[in-house]
Scaffold this active site. Structure first.
Site, short mmCIF file in Angstrom:
data_model
loop_
_atom_site.label_atom_id
_atom_site.label_comp_id
_atom_site.label_asym_id
_atom_site.label_seq_id
_atom_site.Cartn_x
_atom_site.Cartn_y
_atom_site.Cartn_z
N CYS A 101 13.40 -2.94 -9.71
CA CYS A 101 13.86 -1.86 -8.83
C CYS A 101 15.37 -1.70 -8.90
O CYS A 101 16.10 -2.70 -8.79
CB CYS A 101 13.43 -2.15 -7.39
SG CYS A 101 13.96 -0.88 -6.21
N CYS A 107 18.68 -2.86 -0.93
CA CYS A 107 17.55 -2.68 -0.02
C CYS A 107 17.07 -4.04 0.46
O CYS A 107 17.02 -5.01 -0.29
CB CYS A 107 16.43 -1.94 -0.75
SG CYS A 107 14.88 -1.85 0.17
N CYS A 186 10.65 3.41 -5.27
CA CYS A 186 10.26 2.09 -4.78
C CYS A 186 9.06 1.62 -5.60
O CYS A 186 7.93 2.07 -5.39
CB CYS A 186 9.90 2.16 -3.30
SG CYS A 186 9.32 0.58 -2.62
N PHE A 325 -9.34 -12.32 16.73
CA PHE A 325 -8.32 -11.42 16.18
C PHE A 325 -8.98 -10.55 15.11
O PHE A 325 -8.51 -10.44 13.98
CB PHE A 325 -7.13 -12.17 15.59
CG PHE A 325 -6.47 -13.15 16.52
CD1 PHE A 325 -5.57 -12.71 17.49
CD2 PHE A 325 -6.75 -14.50 16.44
CE1 PHE A 325 -4.96 -13.62 18.34
CE2 PHE A 325 -6.14 -15.41 17.30
CZ PHE A 325 -5.23 -14.97 18.25
N ASP A 372 -8.10 -12.18 26.12
CA ASP A 372 -6.73 -12.64 25.86
C ASP A 372 -6.82 -13.94 25.07
O ASP A 372 -7.13 -15.00 25.62
CB ASP A 372 -5.99 -12.87 27.18
CG ASP A 372 -4.55 -13.31 26.98
OD1 ASP A 372 -4.13 -13.51 25.81
OD2 ASP A 372 -3.83 -13.47 27.98
N ASP A 395 -7.71 -14.71 12.26
CA ASP A 395 -6.75 -13.90 11.51
C ASP A 395 -5.68 -13.41 12.49
O ASP A 395 -5.57 -12.22 12.79
CB ASP A 395 -7.45 -12.72 10.84
CG ASP A 395 -6.53 -11.94 9.91
OD1 ASP A 395 -5.41 -12.43 9.63
OD2 ASP A 395 -6.92 -10.84 9.47
N CYS A 421 -0.29 -15.04 8.06
CA CYS A 421 0.86 -14.39 7.42
C CYS A 421 2.15 -15.16 7.68
O CYS A 421 3.23 -14.69 7.29
CB CYS A 421 1.00 -12.94 7.89
SG CYS A 421 1.24 -12.75 9.67
#
Length: 465
Positions: A101, A107, A186, A325, A372, A395, A421
């Site tokens: 890129c 960026c 991009c 989740f 919750d 997840d 993640c």
């Protein structure tokens, strides 16, 4: 008029250069004149090179690679470490490649394009291994779910800013800054979104009130390309220009209108936003979603992750699975299609409704509720009621699922698949599971965010001996 002998009030700190103060007790300095060569010893978890100055202080060096000898300029100092960038690259690592890129280095979207793809994968596996080692957990083999290194990102948010000269800029934020970097192309965007960048920039240059555009969201699915405009205040003339743009480019156009509580208005018919997932031996599944719903940015890698989870769990008719989740049903529905009885739980009631709709449209039996999942009492009740489940899928968002993993010590489920993640919160939560009697059976790192230091990790735990 300024008065002689009276000190001018200081300018607000910008955080971009000079002596701007920064959060957390940091002191930002202009580049120093220290050019003493340093050797990069390793990569930090965020992908920066780690070196030590002559006096032994740790220095994190942007875009430096292990083994390289560099002269650096310090741009941020703290008590225990400095942050720097390369002033002169004296030796070059064989792992260094030409970034694909032209905006790399400016960026803030990608931070590892200077590192070969294979080395990026190795680095991320080592990050996971190191974080688990700190928790006293030794990982042996770590698998890899691989995807394309370009054209993989199907959603993006572009900032819009009008500078002091009246020029409208379109792009992404610079790293650790509010400064907007104008983007012409991009490489990680899927091609349909890539092709919209130039027409969008041209359109913004014709608007009468470009300052009323906060940002632009782009989304590509198999059936539609969507442009969502964050419009702070309605402007009739510009609305007509946006509609003409949408017709010319063949995209669905929506506007989030208003400052405090924006509402979504579609210009024309609302598009059918759908995620398609395939389970071996089953017809393709179609999952509907709405703007704002969580959707993985990398569709091919997401499909591989779903397939991996199904392979690990090998769901069969009569088996019971709890999906926490659950989102729009990304794992719930494919596992149900493979034969298991799935109970899906979400914190957001809108997502519970979405799962019910998606289950019905695919003729699958998936039950669910809102709860919750950060509440110990709610989680205890869920695990008590569904104590006969054969497996559990987690997840969670970046904050992890600590409450659930702590509760599993008292209400164990035989198998747990955790999709994360954030490897740091994953390692923390895994330590709770291991302490409770779970064993790590499988680990894989997925190419969800190639060219960035972010990663997606999948783990399979089994309870008992």
């Amino acid at each position: 008029m300024a008065m002689l002998g009276k000190r001018r009030p200081p300018r607000p700190a910008s955080g971009h250069s000079g002596l701007a103060g920064t959060p957390g007790g940091k002191t930002r300095h202009a580049a120093t004149g220290d050019t003493s060569p340093m050797v990069i010893e390793r990569l930090a978890h965020d992908g920066r090179g780690v070196a030590h100055s002559a006096n032994g202080k740790t220095v994190f060096v942007d875009k430096a690679l292990p083994g390289e000898q560099v002269e650096v300029a310090i741009h941020l100092t703290r008590k225990r470490f400095d942050e720097a960038h390369i002033k002169s690259l004296l030796t070059t690592s064989e792992l260094r490649v030409k970034p694909p890129c032209p905006h790399f280095g400016h960026c803030g979207g990608c931070d590892l394009q200077h590192l070969s793809v294979d080395a990026q994968r190795d680095h991320k596996r080592e990050v996971v291994r190191d974080l688990f080692s700190r928790q006293g957990i030794t990982l042996s083999e770590i698998g890899s779910i691989q995807g394309s290194d370009q054209g993989y990102r199907r959603r993006a948010r572009l900032g819009v800013k009008v500078d002091s000269q009246g020029t409208t800029r379109l792009g992404f934020r610079a790293a650790h800054s509010h400064r907007l970097v104008d983007i012409e192309r991009c490489p990680v965007l899927v091609d349909p979104l890539q092709r919209l960048l130039t027409p969008l920039r041209e359109l913004l240059g014709t608007l009468e009130a470009p300052r009323q555009v906060g940002h632009i969201e782009l989304l590509a699915t198999a059936t539609a390309q969507v442009v969502l405009v964050r419009q702070l205040k309605e402007h009739t003339g510009d609305a007509e220009r946006w509609q003409a743009f949408a017709q010319q480019q063949g995209v669905a156009l929506g506007t989030w209108l208003g400052r405090e509580t924006p509402t979504l208005h579609w210009h024309g018919a609302a598009p059918a936003l759908e995620e398609s997932l395939t389970v071996t031996g089953q017809p393709p599944l179609s999952l509907s979603f709405a703007p704002g719903d969580f959707l993985q940015v990398n569709a091919p890698v997401n499909q591989q992750m779903v397939a991996q989870v199904i392979q690990w769990l090998a769901p069969k008719p009569g088996q019971k699975l709890l999906d926490l989740f659950a989102g729009i049903g990304n794992f719930s529905l494919p596992i149900a299609a493979a034969g298991a009885e799935v109970y899906a739980v979400e914190g957001n009631p809108a997502m519970v409704a979405r799962i019910a709709i998606n289950a019905k449209r695919n003729q699958l039996m998936v039950s669910g509720q809102q709860a919750d999942l950060n509440s110990a009492a709610s989680v205890k009740e869920l695990l008590t009621v569904h104590g006969g489940s054969d497996a559990l899928v987690l997840d969670p968002p970046r904050s992890g699922a600590e409450v659930i993993c702590q509760a599993l010590a008292h209400h164990p489920v035989p198998r747990v698949v955790y999709i994360s993640c954030d490897p740091a919160t994953l390692a923390r939560d895994a330590a709770h599971l291991v302490h409770a009697g779970y064993r790590v059976k499988q680990v894989a790192v997925a190419d969800m965010f190639l060219h960035t230091a972010h990663m997606e990790t999948l783990m399979l735990f089994e309870y008992g001996d």
